[in-house]
Design a protein around this motif. Structure first.
Motif, mmCIF file in Angstrom:
data_model
loop_
_atom_site.group_PDB
_atom_site.id
_atom_site.type_symbol
_atom_site.label_atom_id
_atom_site.label_comp_id
_atom_site.label_asym_id
_atom_site.label_seq_id
_atom_site.Cartn_x
_atom_site.Cartn_y
_atom_site.Cartn_z
ATOM 1 N N ILE A 191 0.845 -1.190 0.000
ATOM 2 C CA ILE A 191 0.000 0.000 0.000
ATOM 3 C C ILE A 191 0.881 1.242 0.000
ATOM 4 N N ALA A 192 0.273 2.392 -0.262
ATOM 5 C CA ALA A 192 1.009 3.651 -0.253
ATOM 6 C C ALA A 192 1.414 4.020 1.169
ATOM 7 N N LYS A 193 2.527 4.756 1.289
ATOM 8 C CA LYS A 193 2.985 5.176 2.618
ATOM 9 C C LYS A 193 1.935 6.039 3.306
ATOM 10 N N SER A 194 1.237 6.859 2.529
ATOM 11 C CA SER A 194 0.210 7.709 3.121
ATOM 12 C C SER A 194 -0.917 6.876 3.724
ATOM 13 N N THR A 195 -1.264 5.778 3.051
ATOM 14 C CA THR A 195 -2.305 4.885 3.569
ATOM 15 C C THR A 195 -1.830 4.196 4.834
ATOM 16 N N ALA A 196 -0.582 3.726 4.813
ATOM 17 C CA ALA A 196 -0.021 3.081 6.002
ATOM 18 C C ALA A 196 0.012 4.052 7.176
ATOM 19 N N HIS A 197 0.350 5.300 6.902
ATOM 20 C CA HIS A 197 0.417 6.300 7.973
ATOM 21 C C HIS A 197 -0.967 6.563 8.560
ATOM 22 N N ARG A 198 -1.992 6.618 7.706
ATOM 23 C CA ARG A 198 -3.353 6.837 8.206
ATOM 24 C C ARG A 198 -3.798 5.665 9.086
ATOM 25 N N LEU A 199 -3.493 4.457 8.645
ATOM 26 C CA LEU A 199 -3.853 3.287 9.449
ATOM 27 C C LEU A 199 -3.143 3.311 10.800
ATOM 28 N N LEU A 200 -1.850 3.639 10.772
ATOM 29 C CA LEU A 200 -1.083 3.703 12.010
ATOM 30 C C LEU A 200 -1.628 4.775 12.947
ATOM 31 N N SER A 201 -1.993 5.904 12.395
ATOM 32 C CA SER A 201 -2.521 6.999 13.223
ATOM 33 C C SER A 201 -3.816 6.583 13.916
ATOM 34 N N THR A 202 -4.685 5.894 13.168
ATOM 35 C CA THR A 202 -5.948 5.440 13.748
ATOM 36 C C THR A 202 -5.702 4.409 14.845
ATOM 37 N N LEU A 203 -4.839 3.435 14.569
ATOM 38 C CA LEU A 203 -4.546 2.393 15.548
ATOM 39 C C LEU A 203 -3.842 2.965 16.774
ATOM 40 N N ARG A 204 -2.983 3.954 16.534
ATOM 41 C CA ARG A 204 -2.276 4.590 17.649
ATOM 42 C C ARG A 204 -3.256 5.341 18.549
ATOM 43 N N SER A 205 -4.241 5.982 17.954
ATOM 44 C CA SER A 205 -5.217 6.747 18.742
ATOM 45 C C SER A 205 -6.054 5.852 19.643
ATOM 46 N N ARG A 206 -6.153 4.563 19.298
ATOM 47 C CA ARG A 206 -6.936 3.620 20.102
ATOM 48 C C ARG A 206 -6.071 2.743 20.996
ATOM 49 N N GLY A 207 -4.757 2.972 20.985
ATOM 50 C CA GLY A 207 -3.871 2.237 21.866
ATOM 51 C C GLY A 207 -3.416 0.891 21.344
ATOM 52 N N PHE A 208 -3.744 0.590 20.077
ATOM 53 C CA PHE A 208 -3.327 -0.683 19.503
ATOM 54 C C PHE A 208 -1.881 -0.643 19.006
ATOM 55 N N ILE A 209 -1.379 0.550 18.748
ATOM 56 C CA ILE A 209 -0.023 0.759 18.244
ATOM 57 C C ILE A 209 0.627 1.875 19.056
ATOM 58 N N GLU A 210 1.931 1.745 19.310
ATOM 59 C CA GLU A 210 2.705 2.790 19.955
ATOM 60 C C GLU A 210 3.852 3.201 19.038
ATOM 61 N N GLN A 211 4.316 4.437 19.189
ATOM 62 C CA GLN A 211 5.437 4.929 18.383
ATOM 63 C C GLN A 211 6.600 5.305 19.296
#
Length: 271
Positions: A52-72
């Motif tokens: 997928i595009a990097k922009s799409t990956a970033h949007r997915l990561l941002s959503t998951l991060r906002s719900r606590g499923f992903i950390e940076q």
């Protein structure tokens, strides 16, 4: 005109929105799966793995991060699994009915033998360890190795497949990728291994999941359906070999206790 194009032209806006939402959910789950084998990943890594595009990956990561499923990580900018996944995973583990019944028995086995004790269930073509009580005497630290293994490399997988033809067939269709020096590699080897398990009543894995490590497993029998779970010991090959007859007896007795207790519960054994 392709079927996909035809579907797009005939679908309503609501249907198109629902389809897009489902695709986004699937992409988010695919992204989380990438961390099953990697501790941390960057946006470019994830985009490449998922196609997928990097922009799409970033949007997915941002959503998951906002719900606590992903950390940076603040320093590296790379991502890892979040604590909310740990919370949910822990709840799934402790609420599993088989694990709840078997836990006292597994603790007793670990204390008495000094070996790593595994309680596993089948899932697809693999087995998943819903409980693992590790022992330093077993010769290998498994804490970072994950809780899922292809069924053909594990004694638990063989113990279940020997009395679950559908599970055995799913593994055969998925193939037999090698993992260690003695891993089952062909369908004929797989079928021969299962015949041996049915003959002796237990399964062995020697240098199949990890070089130098062995495991022995027995099925947890369900009188009302195919076997879906197993109980096993893991340790150094020499340590298990010296005590094998006794260990098998202990496992079989414990598996019967677990099965008996499960049958007393409403609904019986979990599928």
């Amino acid at each position: 005109m392709s079927r996909i194009e035809d579907d797009r032209r005939t679908s309503t806006p609501k249907q198109a929105e629902e389809a897009g939402g489902l695709r986004s959910v699937g992409s988010a789950l695919d992204l989380l799966e990438c961390f099953a084998t990697e501790e941390e990943l960057g946006v470019s890594d994830l985009a490449r793995r998922l196609g997928i595009a990097k922009s799409t990956a970033h949007r997915l990561l941002s959503t998951l991060r906002s719900r606590g499923f992903i950390e940076q990580d603040e320093d590296s900018g790379r991502y890892r699994l979040g604590l909310h996944l740990f919370e949910l995973g822990h709840l799934a583990q402790v609420r599993h009915p088989l694990r709840a019944v078997a836990m006292p028995i597994c603790l007793d086995l670990s204390r008495r033998t000094g070996l790593t004790v595994n309680l596993s269930v089948c899932d697809g073509a693999d087995i998943v360890f819903i409980e693992r009580l590790e022992s330093p005497e077993s010769g290998r630290n498994l804490s970072e190795s994950g809780r899922r293994l292809p069924s053909h490399v594990a004694s638990s997988g063989k113990a279940i497949a020997a009395w679950n033809p559908e599970f055995a067939q799913v593994r055969a269709e998925a193939g037999f990728p090698p993992r260690a020096r003695s891993t089952v590699r062909t369908r004929s080897e797989w079928e021969a291994a299962l015949r041996s398990v049915r003959k002796v009543g237990y399964a062995l894995s020697e240098d199949e999941s990890y070089d130098g490590i062995s495991s022995v497993a027995v099925p947890i029998m369900d009188a009302r359906g195919p076997v879906t779970s197993a109980l096993s010991f893991l340790g150094r090959r020499h340590d298990l070999g010296m005590r094998l007859p006794l260990l098998v007896q202990v496992l079989q007795r414990s598996a019967r206790r677990i099965a008996h207790e499960m049958m007393r519960r409403p609904g019986g054994m979990p599928s």
